[in-house]
Design a protein around this motif. Structure first.
Motif, PDB file in Angstrom:
ATOM      1  N   GLY A  66      78.617  33.048 146.589  1.00  0.00           N
ATOM      2  CA  GLY A  66      78.162  33.454 147.916  1.00  0.00           C
ATOM      3  C   GLY A  66      79.260  33.313 148.955  1.00  0.00           C
ATOM      4  O   GLY A  66      79.463  34.207 149.789  1.00  0.00           O
ATOM      5  N   LEU A  67      79.989  32.212 148.894  1.00  0.00           N
ATOM      6  CA  LEU A  67      81.078  31.993 149.848  1.00  0.00           C
ATOM      7  C   LEU A  67      82.204  33.000 149.633  1.00  0.00           C
ATOM      8  O   LEU A  67      82.756  33.548 150.602  1.00  0.00           O
ATOM      9  CB  LEU A  67      81.615  30.571 149.717  1.00  0.00           C
ATOM     10  N   MET A  68      82.562  33.248 148.382  1.00  0.00           N
ATOM     11  CA  MET A  68      83.644  34.189 148.112  1.00  0.00           C
ATOM     12  C   MET A  68      83.232  35.627 148.451  1.00  0.00           C
ATOM     13  O   MET A  68      84.074  36.440 148.840  1.00  0.00           O
ATOM     14  CB  MET A  68      84.082  34.095 146.652  1.00  0.00           C
ATOM     15  N   ARG A  69      81.937  35.921 148.346  1.00  0.00           N
ATOM     16  CA  ARG A  69      81.465  37.252 148.740  1.00  0.00           C
ATOM     17  C   ARG A  69      81.589  37.429 150.258  1.00  0.00           C
ATOM     18  O   ARG A  69      81.990  38.494 150.743  1.00  0.00           O
ATOM     19  CB  ARG A  69      80.019  37.452 148.295  1.00  0.00           C
ATOM     20  N   ILE A  70      81.263  36.374 151.009  1.00  0.00           N
ATOM     21  CA  ILE A  70      81.457  36.412 152.463  1.00  0.00           C
ATOM     22  C   ILE A  70      82.912  36.674 152.793  1.00  0.00           C
ATOM     23  O   ILE A  70      83.237  37.512 153.643  1.00  0.00           O
ATOM     24  CB  ILE A  70      81.010  35.088 153.105  1.00  0.00           C
ATOM     25  N   GLU A 101      87.419  40.388 154.466  1.00  0.00           N
ATOM     26  CA  GLU A 101      88.656  41.131 154.255  1.00  0.00           C
ATOM     27  C   GLU A 101      88.430  42.637 154.335  1.00  0.00           C
ATOM     28  O   GLU A 101      89.306  43.391 154.763  1.00  0.00           O
ATOM     29  CB  GLU A 101      89.266  40.755 152.900  1.00  0.00           C
ATOM     30  N   VAL A 102      87.251  43.086 153.930  1.00  0.00           N
ATOM     31  CA  VAL A 102      86.883  44.495 154.112  1.00  0.00           C
ATOM     32  C   VAL A 102      86.892  44.820 155.604  1.00  0.00           C
ATOM     33  O   VAL A 102      87.434  45.847 156.038  1.00  0.00           O
ATOM     34  CB  VAL A 102      85.492  44.779 153.502  1.00  0.00           C
ATOM     35  N   CYS A 103      86.289  43.924 156.395  1.00  0.00           N
ATOM     36  CA  CYS A 103      86.260  44.112 157.848  1.00  0.00           C
ATOM     37  C   CYS A 103      87.664  44.088 158.436  1.00  0.00           C
ATOM     38  O   CYS A 103      87.979  44.864 159.350  1.00  0.00           O
ATOM     39  CB  CYS A 103      85.399  43.029 158.501  1.00  0.00           C
ATOM     40  N   LYS A 161      81.207  35.583 137.759  1.00  0.00           N
ATOM     41  CA  LYS A 161      80.130  36.431 137.238  1.00  0.00           C
ATOM     42  C   LYS A 161      79.217  36.936 138.359  1.00  0.00           C
ATOM     43  O   LYS A 161      77.988  36.943 138.237  1.00  0.00           O
ATOM     44  CB  LYS A 161      79.328  35.676 136.173  1.00  0.00           C
ATOM     45  N   SER A 162      79.857  37.369 139.426  1.00  0.00           N
ATOM     46  CA  SER A 162      79.116  37.896 140.556  1.00  0.00           C
ATOM     47  C   SER A 162      79.755  39.206 141.004  1.00  0.00           C
ATOM     48  O   SER A 162      80.606  39.759 140.305  1.00  0.00           O
ATOM     49  CB  SER A 162      79.102  36.869 141.701  1.00  0.00           C
ATOM     50  N   GLN A 163      79.344  39.716 142.165  1.00  0.00           N
ATOM     51  CA  GLN A 163      79.825  41.010 142.623  1.00  0.00           C
ATOM     52  C   GLN A 163      80.035  40.995 144.136  1.00  0.00           C
ATOM     53  O   GLN A 163      79.602  40.082 144.825  1.00  0.00           O
ATOM     54  CB  GLN A 163      78.838  42.128 142.252  1.00  0.00           C
ATOM     55  N   THR A 164      80.713  42.042 144.605  1.00  0.00           N
ATOM     56  CA  THR A 164      80.950  42.163 146.039  1.00  0.00           C
ATOM     57  C   THR A 164      79.668  42.610 146.738  1.00  0.00           C
ATOM     58  O   THR A 164      78.699  43.018 146.098  1.00  0.00           O
ATOM     59  CB  THR A 164      82.079  43.176 146.314  1.00  0.00           C
ATOM     60  N   SER A 165      79.671  42.544 148.063  1.00  0.00           N
ATOM     61  CA  SER A 165      78.464  42.850 148.834  1.00  0.00           C
ATOM     62  C   SER A 165      78.171  44.349 148.874  1.00  0.00           C
ATOM     63  O   SER A 165      79.068  45.172 149.070  1.00  0.00           O
ATOM     64  CB  SER A 165      78.617  42.329 150.262  1.00  0.00           C
ATOM     65  N   MET A 166      76.891  44.687 148.731  1.00  0.00           N
ATOM     66  CA  MET A 166      76.475  46.087 148.841  1.00  0.00           C
ATOM     67  C   MET A 166      76.524  46.572 150.297  1.00  0.00           C
ATOM     68  O   MET A 166      76.412  47.763 150.565  1.00  0.00           O
ATOM     69  CB  MET A 166      75.048  46.246 148.299  1.00  0.00           C
ATOM     70  N   ALA A 205      79.518  37.823 163.596  1.00  0.00           N
ATOM     71  CA  ALA A 205      80.041  37.147 162.408  1.00  0.00           C
ATOM     72  C   ALA A 205      78.926  36.392 161.688  1.00  0.00           C
ATOM     73  O   ALA A 205      78.888  36.344 160.451  1.00  0.00           O
ATOM     74  CB  ALA A 205      81.160  36.188 162.804  1.00  0.00           C
ATOM     75  N   LYS A 206      78.010  35.816 162.440  1.00  0.00           N
ATOM     76  CA  LYS A 206      76.884  35.092 161.835  1.00  0.00           C
ATOM     77  C   LYS A 206      75.979  36.040 161.070  1.00  0.00           C
ATOM     78  O   LYS A 206      75.469  35.693 160.000  1.00  0.00           O
ATOM     79  CB  LYS A 206      76.097  34.352 162.922  1.00  0.00           C
ATOM     80  N   VAL A 207      75.780  37.236 161.616  1.00  0.00           N
ATOM     81  CA  VAL A 207      74.973  38.243 160.913  1.00  0.00           C
ATOM     82  C   VAL A 207      75.655  38.617 159.597  1.00  0.00           C
ATOM     83  O   VAL A 207      75.002  38.717 158.546  1.00  0.00           O
ATOM     84  CB  VAL A 207      74.780  39.495 161.792  1.00  0.00           C
ATOM     85  N   MET A 208      76.970  38.825 159.644  1.00  0.00           N
ATOM     86  CA  MET A 208      77.710  39.198 158.440  1.00  0.00           C
ATOM     87  C   MET A 208      77.634  38.104 157.383  1.00  0.00           C
ATOM     88  O   MET A 208      77.341  38.371 156.213  1.00  0.00           O
ATOM     89  CB  MET A 208      79.170  39.493 158.794  1.00  0.00           C
ATOM     90  N   THR A 209      77.886  36.859 157.769  1.00  0.00           N
ATOM     91  CA  THR A 209      77.908  35.783 156.786  1.00  0.00           C
ATOM     92  C   THR A 209      76.526  35.528 156.181  1.00  0.00           C
ATOM     93  O   THR A 209      76.395  35.290 154.976  1.00  0.00           O
ATOM     94  CB  THR A 209      78.462  34.488 157.412  1.00  0.00           C
ATOM     95  N   ALA A 210      75.493  35.586 157.028  1.00  0.00           N
ATOM     96  CA  ALA A 210      74.144  35.333 156.532  1.00  0.00           C
ATOM     97  C   ALA A 210      73.682  36.405 155.558  1.00  0.00           C
ATOM     98  O   ALA A 210      73.015  36.115 154.557  1.00  0.00           O
ATOM     99  CB  ALA A 210      73.162  35.245 157.707  1.00  0.00           C
ATOM    100  N   SER A 211      74.050  37.652 155.816  1.00  0.00           N
ATOM    101  CA  SER A 211      73.595  38.756 154.970  1.00  0.00           C
ATOM    102  C   SER A 211      74.395  38.876 153.677  1.00  0.00           C
ATOM    103  O   SER A 211      73.825  39.113 152.603  1.00  0.00           O
ATOM    104  CB  SER A 211      73.625  40.073 155.744  1.00  0.00           C
ATOM    105  N   THR A 212      75.712  38.720 153.757  1.00  0.00           N
ATOM    106  CA  THR A 212      76.543  38.941 152.576  1.00  0.00           C
ATOM    107  C   THR A 212      76.554  37.751 151.617  1.00  0.00           C
ATOM    108  O   THR A 212      76.972  37.888 150.470  1.00  0.00           O
ATOM    109  CB  THR A 212      77.998  39.291 152.968  1.00  0.00           C
ATOM    110  N   TYR A 213      76.099  36.588 152.051  1.00  0.00           N
ATOM    111  CA  TYR A 213      76.021  35.427 151.149  1.00  0.00           C
ATOM    112  C   TYR A 213      75.139  35.769 149.945  1.00  0.00           C
ATOM    113  O   TYR A 213      75.436  35.381 148.811  1.00  0.00           O
ATOM    114  CB  TYR A 213      75.464  34.221 151.888  1.00  0.00           C
ATOM    115  N   ARG A 214      74.071  36.525 150.186  1.00  0.00           N
ATOM    116  CA  ARG A 214      73.147  36.878 149.110  1.00  0.00           C
ATOM    117  C   ARG A 214      73.254  38.330 148.674  1.00  0.00           C
ATOM    118  O   ARG A 214      72.927  38.674 147.529  1.00  0.00           O
ATOM    119  CB  ARG A 214      71.703  36.596 149.547  1.00  0.00           C
ATOM    120  N   LEU A 215      73.684  39.204 149.575  1.00  0.00           N
ATOM    121  CA  LEU A 215      73.734  40.622 149.260  1.00  0.00           C
ATOM    122  C   LEU A 215      75.161  41.119 149.117  1.00  0.00           C
ATOM    123  O   LEU A 215      75.453  42.277 149.285  1.00  0.00           O
ATOM    124  CB  LEU A 215      73.017  41.418 150.352  1.00  0.00           C
TER     125      LEU A 215
END
Length: 214
Positions: free
Chosen positions: A54-58, A63-65, A108-113, A204-214
């Motif tokens: 979750g942290l690495m996905r954030i 970095e995409v941003c 064993k995870s993936q980047t954010s949709m 930034a809070k919206v981004m971190t909260a959403s991408t942690y799981r998605l």
């Protein structure tokens, strides 16, 4: 070739190419080896793996941003040397993008949709900042990088103790981001008004909260 020698059409093609490389899995290539390559993985339980991912996905989405922000700013920056600096910074940020993506695969995870949406939003913000003038554009870079450094510091504390590979990546990323912030300020970046900094923090809070799981 230097971006100042390109036509407007060629410049726009480069921006499309950057967007595709940023948003397409495994399309980008790092110029530097990952700082984690010589560090052995240690066993983590399911909850630790999920949290680290979750942290690495954030951080990957961050970095995409960053790619979009720099590309948008280089599109509208007034001085050629500023455009060149934005393009050079974007190239260095690609290393971070690749390192985070590779680490997500190892976890064993993936980047954010949600990455395409955040890319588009950040590109627009970067273009607006660049159009306002170079001092505000550079100030926006500095403020963004400072915010990224804050998140990286928090993630270094929050990472599972066993996840030394992710820790090595985030440590070097923090060094790079801090240098980018200082470079932007030294180049003439202006301090952003408090209301804008507050808005950036909320986004930034919206981004971190959403991408942690998605």
């Amino acid at each position: 070739s230097s971006m100042r020698s390109l036509s407007a059409f060629e410049h726009s093609i480069c921006h499309v190419d950057n967007a595709l490389k940023t948003l397409t899995p495994k399309a980008a290539s790092a110029q530097r080896p990952s700082p984690s390559q010589k560090i052995k993985d240690k066993a983590m339980d399911e909850n630790e793996l999920k949290h680290a991912a979750g942290l690495m996905r954030i951080n990957h989405t961050g970095e995409v941003c960053a790619q979009a922000l720099y590309q948008g700013q280089s599109l509208t920056a007034k001085r050629p040397e500023i455009r060149h600096a934005m393009d050079a910074a974007a190239m260095e940020e690609i290393d971070h993008l690749v390192w985070c993506e590779d680490r997500l695969t190892e976890l064993k995870s993936q980047t954010s949709m949600l990455n395409p949406a955040f890319y588009g939003l950040s590109y627009g913000m970067g273009a607006i900042a660049g159009a306002l003038g170079d001092k505000w554009s550079l100030g926006f870079v500095a403020a963004t990088e400072q915010q990224v450094c804050k998140h990286l510091t928090e993630h270094l504390v929050s990472l599972p103790a066993a996840d030394k590979r992710s820790r090595a990546i985030l440590t070097l990323m923090h060094e790079d981001e801090l240098r980018h912030a200082n470079t932007a300020l030294e180049a003439g970046g202006a301090a952003l008004p408090s209301w804008l900094q507050s808005m950036m923090t909320k986004m930034a809070k919206v981004m971190t909260a959403s991408t942690y799981r998605l």
